[in-house]
Design a protein around this motif. Structure first.
Motif, short mmCIF file in Angstrom:
data_model
loop_
_atom_site.label_atom_id
_atom_site.label_comp_id
_atom_site.label_asym_id
_atom_site.label_seq_id
_atom_site.Cartn_x
_atom_site.Cartn_y
_atom_site.Cartn_z
N THR A 817 -14.22 -52.78 7.02
CA THR A 817 -13.17 -53.89 6.86
C THR A 817 -12.02 -53.40 5.84
OG1 THR A 817 -14.98 -55.38 6.99
CG2 THR A 817 -13.27 -56.28 6.11
N PRO A 818 -10.77 -53.32 6.15
CA PRO A 818 -9.95 -52.77 5.16
C PRO A 818 -9.62 -53.44 3.95
CG PRO A 818 -8.98 -53.20 7.51
CD PRO A 818 -10.47 -53.82 7.30
N TRP A 819 -9.86 -54.75 3.60
CA TRP A 819 -9.96 -55.47 2.25
C TRP A 819 -11.12 -54.98 1.39
CZ3 TRP A 819 -13.83 -58.66 1.71
CH2 TRP A 819 -14.30 -59.55 2.97
N SER A 820 -12.07 -54.81 2.01
CA SER A 820 -13.41 -54.46 1.13
C SER A 820 -13.54 -53.35 0.37
CB SER A 820 -14.91 -54.42 2.18
OG SER A 820 -15.82 -53.98 1.65
N SER A 821 -13.99 -53.28 -0.83
CA SER A 821 -14.28 -52.20 -1.77
C SER A 821 -15.18 -51.47 -1.27
CB SER A 821 -14.62 -52.83 -3.23
OG SER A 821 -16.12 -53.49 -2.87
N LEU A 822 -15.83 -51.55 -0.23
CA LEU A 822 -16.80 -50.63 0.39
C LEU A 822 -16.22 -49.81 1.60
CD1 LEU A 822 -20.18 -52.50 0.31
CD2 LEU A 822 -19.30 -50.96 -1.29
N SER A 823 -14.71 -50.04 1.75
CA SER A 823 -14.30 -49.42 2.88
C SER A 823 -13.82 -47.90 2.34
CB SER A 823 -13.04 -50.03 3.47
OG SER A 823 -12.11 -50.49 2.34
N PRO A 824 -13.32 -46.94 3.13
CA PRO A 824 -12.76 -45.73 2.69
C PRO A 824 -11.63 -45.66 1.81
CG PRO A 824 -13.38 -45.74 5.07
CD PRO A 824 -13.38 -47.05 4.75
N ASP A 825 -11.54 -44.89 0.67
CA ASP A 825 -10.39 -44.94 -0.10
C ASP A 825 -10.36 -43.32 -0.41
OD1 ASP A 825 -8.42 -45.33 -2.07
OD2 ASP A 825 -9.61 -45.96 -3.65
N PRO A 826 -9.80 -42.75 0.66
CA PRO A 826 -9.54 -41.28 0.58
C PRO A 826 -8.77 -40.58 -0.65
CG PRO A 826 -9.01 -41.77 2.62
CD PRO A 826 -9.16 -43.28 1.76
N LYS A 827 -7.72 -41.48 -1.13
CA LYS A 827 -6.94 -41.03 -2.40
C LYS A 827 -7.92 -40.82 -3.88
CE LYS A 827 -5.17 -45.61 -3.45
NZ LYS A 827 -6.16 -46.27 -2.57
N SER A 828 -9.13 -41.46 -3.53
CA SER A 828 -9.85 -41.66 -4.86
C SER A 828 -11.20 -41.22 -4.67
CB SER A 828 -10.29 -43.18 -5.34
OG SER A 828 -8.85 -43.93 -5.66
N GLU A 829 -11.27 -40.39 -3.50
CA GLU A 829 -12.77 -39.83 -3.29
C GLU A 829 -12.66 -38.21 -3.65
OE1 GLU A 829 -13.04 -40.59 0.92
OE2 GLU A 829 -13.59 -42.74 0.62
N LEU A 830 -13.68 -37.77 -4.18
CA LEU A 830 -13.56 -36.20 -4.60
C LEU A 830 -14.36 -35.54 -3.63
CD1 LEU A 830 -14.53 -36.81 -8.44
CD2 LEU A 830 -12.19 -36.42 -7.51
N GLY A 831 -13.80 -34.51 -2.99
CA GLY A 831 -14.34 -33.86 -1.93
C GLY A 831 -14.82 -32.70 -2.54
N PRO A 832 -15.31 -31.64 -1.54
CA PRO A 832 -15.46 -30.13 -1.93
C PRO A 832 -14.28 -29.36 -2.50
CG PRO A 832 -15.22 -30.53 0.34
CD PRO A 832 -15.07 -31.79 -0.11
N VAL A 833 -14.71 -28.40 -3.25
CA VAL A 833 -13.60 -27.48 -3.78
C VAL A 833 -13.16 -26.56 -2.72
CG1 VAL A 833 -13.19 -25.34 -5.43
CG2 VAL A 833 -14.91 -27.60 -5.97
N LYS A 834 -11.80 -26.65 -2.39
CA LYS A 834 -11.01 -25.74 -1.45
C LYS A 834 -11.04 -24.20 -1.72
CE LYS A 834 -7.47 -28.26 -1.27
NZ LYS A 834 -6.42 -29.09 -0.92
N MET A 835 -10.46 -23.26 -0.95
CA MET A 835 -10.44 -22.06 -0.98
C MET A 835 -9.57 -21.63 -2.16
SD MET A 835 -12.31 -20.25 1.02
CE MET A 835 -11.50 -18.76 1.03
N ASP A 836 -8.51 -22.50 -2.65
CA ASP A 836 -7.49 -22.43 -3.72
C ASP A 836 -8.11 -22.71 -4.98
OD1 ASP A 836 -7.25 -25.07 -3.45
OD2 ASP A 836 -5.39 -24.92 -3.14
N GLY A 837 -9.25 -23.17 -4.93
CA GLY A 837 -10.13 -23.67 -6.42
C GLY A 837 -9.78 -25.15 -6.41
N ARG A 838 -8.86 -25.97 -5.88
CA ARG A 838 -8.60 -27.21 -5.99
C ARG A 838 -9.60 -28.25 -5.05
NH1 ARG A 838 -5.18 -28.09 -9.21
NH2 ARG A 838 -5.18 -30.20 -8.64
N ILE A 839 -9.31 -29.47 -5.37
CA ILE A 839 -10.17 -30.39 -4.52
C ILE A 839 -8.84 -31.48 -4.16
CG2 ILE A 839 -12.17 -30.31 -5.52
CD1 ILE A 839 -11.73 -32.80 -7.11
N ARG A 840 -7.55 -31.46 -4.58
CA ARG A 840 -6.41 -31.96 -3.96
C ARG A 840 -5.67 -31.19 -3.36
NH1 ARG A 840 -2.90 -34.40 -1.62
NH2 ARG A 840 -1.66 -36.09 -2.25
#
Length: 840
Positions: A817-840
């Protein structure tokens, strides 16, 4: 026998004096008894004037509270009287010993700490001189100290203040002079030439490593994640301190720490108030921690807050600092020192306790050193940090002692140490930041409730103010971070900076314009609710369940009863506009024992009416009422305006540029009682006008009306809700508490405006008053029904989702449900470290 004769002779000789003394004591006793009786009678009279006569039980209870408050005031008076009593002055170098039987010992007061209580460490920073916990003997007469002692809430804080003031008067607290090891004259202002910023690390030998120290508070965990995502690189380190008062944010940070080995949270926490010595203490303790971590090999210490955001990449920062490896970046005040000292209050003695910075007297600047200061945001070399933490020389230890009792010490301590030390030639007058100062709005003494001083605070960046960051060109003063940003005010500003640094998110990425901020979760505990918000959230949820059953034809599978208290509450924004509250709560299906958890979305409804074709009054753009008005950001921090009978609402008007004018504003309660009327003058360049009338509580619950008038003709009108309470102290409202819904004594909020009823053409007052009095007696289910009936005039709650799954087929999972606080929020999610050492 001889002694007896002598006593008789002495009695005869001094009999008149003794009689006179006894007479005086008797008169004093009668005066004290009379005053106390009058005071108690006055107390009861005031209470009876506040509440109608039929509320005798409430009068007794409120009287007990009133007397308890008076006793606390008396205790402050006793402390004041005790320290005013002339005592022997303390010679320098003499140990101050307490007298356990002395009336001057503040530990012997009415609110004496229980046995085994450990007194909190005084305000000294780590490594500095510690004021004694013992009660010294001195005569405290300074108005600042007496005022602080009168206002301090706890006995412990009062005792600390007395200890510090007495030791200061004895000359044992402050250093009189300090050595200066810098051989240069004046301070260094290097790096003023044009610098070409580069993000190419390939030509840099041994690039520096940075430790970012984040001092954070509040509940904006998603914004903090975006900040970490923007500054993260596996070659750097991140040390996070969360203010002791914000356990929710601390729990969120602990989850982040588990994801990355170079991110840690301080194993200790403290309350860091604006302007307090606690902030400097937290920095010094963090520095000490970082120096003791052998696996963290860092070169620069950079402090950040949760409202900072980078304006250049880590690569650019590393290239720049690698070219300036021995430089310390601290921005100076740019004023003559005498003016700076006065403005900052450095010639005043302060002490922090009870989460407040108390001004307790005057003091002198230590001779021999140059006091410096400016911004409390800096980039410091490891070498300088080691000197500050490990040095035992007279300069560092003396300044730690001096700044232990200073206002805004983090804005001056490091500057003063550096410009007077043997490393003074490493000072660069630049803090590497851009700060959004608007002193006309930001210098409103907004911290007076926590600091005995007036200070300034920067504004949040808005999108129109970010044009300068898009000009990627050489700069005379390189900057890498900007502040302040606040997603609840303008998430778009963060989006702009994020895109400028790292490009846009992929097309179709969800929730790019959405923002959620937690207000409550179960681990916070129900006591974190106040009665007004708890009433509102439970009403939103009931209305949501009612609408759910109505929309789906009252089918059994979609009929639920709420269970217990809310489990979570979130603020929801979209495109920088407040969209309402999201309330989650457990429910039980009607006719079943099955339980599930649903989330309801409550959306506020506008009630503003603006008349047209009114010439100069077309300047008026909006009219609103709420609480927690922020004059700096010009918003209500109580989003949606949840107001209760004991609230203190304020009315604001927003204007366009135009001719000067005068308007009348009137407030009308649900029983057609004119609560207040006043005039406002609107200047040609006025953007906002606002006024908070002093209305006698309790405000009558129900729908209130506020009108703006031009010569008693309506120009604008809005309505706001004073929420009837279904809870008192987080428990269902009882019959003895219904006085909260009865309106003010004698229906007078301020004064009698009854003559305005005919001028304003209001409906007859008697029927409305009878209806208000009837509703004021409601409790239980009838009270809930009344609350829901008025709430649904101002809020719409007709959307629901299920935390997991629901027996109602029409209710989708919140994760979808897009309005729910439990729906995905990619801009605020911290993912794995990439090859360049960053996560963004």
């Amino acid at each position: 026998m001889v002694a007896s004769v002598r006593v008789q002779k002495l009695l005869c000789r001094y009999k008149p004096a003794i009689a006179a003394a006894l007479t005086i004591l008797l008169i004093q006793g009668l005066v004290v008894w009379s005053l106390r009786s009058l005071e108690e009678n006055e107390t009861e009279r005031k209470l009876r004037s506040k509440l109608p006569d039929h509320r005798s039980q409430d009068i007794n209870r409120e009287k007990q509270k009133f007397l308890a408050e008076r006793n606390r005031s008396r205790w402050s008076g006793k402390a004041k009287q005790a320290i005013r009593t002339t005592m022997h002055p303390v010679p320098l170098g003499v140990e101050l010993l307490p007298n356990p039987r002395s009336s001057h010992n503040l530990s012997d007061g009415d609110d004496k700490a229980p046995p085994g209580t450990v007194l909190w460490e005084l305000g000294s920073v780590d490594g500095a001189f510690q004021a004694s916990n013992r009660v010294p003997k001195c005569n405290i007469v300074g108005k600042d100290a007496l005022s602080a002692l009168e206002r301090a809430e706890t006995q412990q804080c009062r005792q600390e203040i007395a200890n510090i003031v007495c030791q200061h008067q004895a000359g044992l607290l402050m250093p009189r002079s300090l050595p200066k090891y810098c051989t240069k004259s004046g301070t260094s202002h290097q790096n003023q030439a044009v610098v070409e910023l580069d993000n190419d690390l390939t030509n840099v030998e041994n690039p520096v490593r940075v430790v970012f120290v984040l001092m954070v508070h509040g509940r904006a965990s998603r914004q903090l994640r975006r900040l970490i995502k923007a500054i993260y690189h596996h070659d750097h380190y991140y040390y996070i301190h969360v203010d002791e008062r914000f356990s929710y944010l601390h729990r969120e940070v602990l989850q982040i720490v588990q994801q990355y080995p170079n991110v840690k949270v301080t194993p200790w926490r403290m309350v860091t108030i604006w302007g307090g010595a606690s902030l400097l203490k937290a920095y010094l303790r963090s520095m000490q921690d970082l120096l003791s971590m052998p696996d963290w090999e860092w070169d620069f210490f950079i402090n950040l807050s949760g409202t900072d955001f980078p304006i250049r990449t880590n690569d650019e920062l590393v290239v720049f600092l690698s070219q300036q490896k021995d430089k310390n970046f601290l921005k100076s005040h740019g004023r003559e020192n005498v003016r700076f000292v006065k403005k900052q209050g450095l010639d005043r003695l302060f002490h922090e306790c009870d989460h407040h910075m108390w001004r307790v007297g005057d003091r002198s600047i230590p001779k021999g050193v140059e006091i410096s200061g400016g911004s409390d945001w800096f980039a410091l070399t490891r070498r300088f940090v080691e000197y500050v933490i490990n040095s035992q020389d007279a300069l560092v230890s003396g300044l730690k002692r001096y700044y232990s009792y200073a206002l805004l010490p983090a804005e001056s301590f490091f500057h003063t140490v550096l410009v007077n030390s043997h490393m003074c030639d490493t000072h660069v007058d630049n803090n590497l930041r851009v700060t959004n100062w608007n002193r006309k709005l930001g210098c409103k003494c907004q911290y007076k409730h926590i600091v005995d001083w007036c200070g300034c605070s920067p504004n949040n960046f808005k999108p129109q103010e970010l044009v300068r960051f898009q000009m990627r060109q050489p700069m005379t003063r390189p900057t890498f971070f900007a502040r302040k940003f606040e997603s609840a005010v303008s998430q778009e500003s963060i989006d702009i900076m994020d895109t400028l640094l790292y490009g846009q998110y992929a097309p179709g990425t969800v929730a790019l314009k959405a923002y959620w901020e937690s207000l409550y979760e179960p681990l916070d505990g129900v006591s974190s609710f106040n009665d007004v918000t708890l009433t509102a959230y439970t009403s939103f949820f009931r209305l949501g369940l009612k609408n759910l059953a109505t929309i789906h034809g009252n089918t059994e599978a979609c009929r639920f009863e709420p269970v217990g208290f809310p489990l979570s509450v979130d603020l929801y924004y979209y495109d920088d506009r407040f969209q309402g509250y999201l309330v989650s709560q457990e429910v039980q299906a009607v006719g079943s024992d099955d339980r599930e958890t649903l989330m309801m979305w409550a959306v506020p409804q506008s009630t503003v009416i603006l008349e047209r074709n009114l010439k100069e009054f077309e300047r008026l753009k909006t009219l609103d009422v709420g609480t927690e008005w922020d004059p700096k950001e010009r918003i209500f921090r109580n989003f949606g305006g949840i107001i209760g009978p004991l609230s203190e609402p304020i009315a604001i008007q927003k204007w366009a540029y135009g001719p000067e004018l005068t308007a009348t504003v009137v407030w009308i309660d649900p029983a057609m009682v004119v609560a207040v009327s006043y005039d406002i003058a609107v200047h040609a360049d006025a953007s906002y006008t606002h006024y908070k009338p002093t209305l006698k509580p309790p405000l009558r619950p129900g729908t209130w009306t506020v009108q703006v008038l031009k010569q008693w003709e309506r120009v604008a009108e809005t309505h706001f809700l004073v929420m009837p309470l279904t809870f008192k102290d987080q428990q269902p409202l009882r019959k003895e508490d219904v006085w909260l819904h009865a309106g003010p004594p004698e229906n007078l909020y301020l004064q009698n405006y009854q003559q305005l009823n005919s001028v304003l053409k209001l409906p007859p007052q008697e029927p409305a008053m009878q209806e208000a009095q009837r509703k004021a007696q409601l409790v239980g289910r009838p009270l809930e029904a009344w609350v829901d009936s008025v709430v649904e005039n101002f809020w719409v709650a007709n959307k629901a989702c299920a935390i997991l799954t629901s027996s109602c087929p029409a209710v989708e999972p919140c994760s979808e449900t897009p309005w729910s606080s439990l729906s995905p929020d990619p801009k605020s999610e911290l993912g794995p470290v990439k090859m360049d050492g960053r996560i963004r």
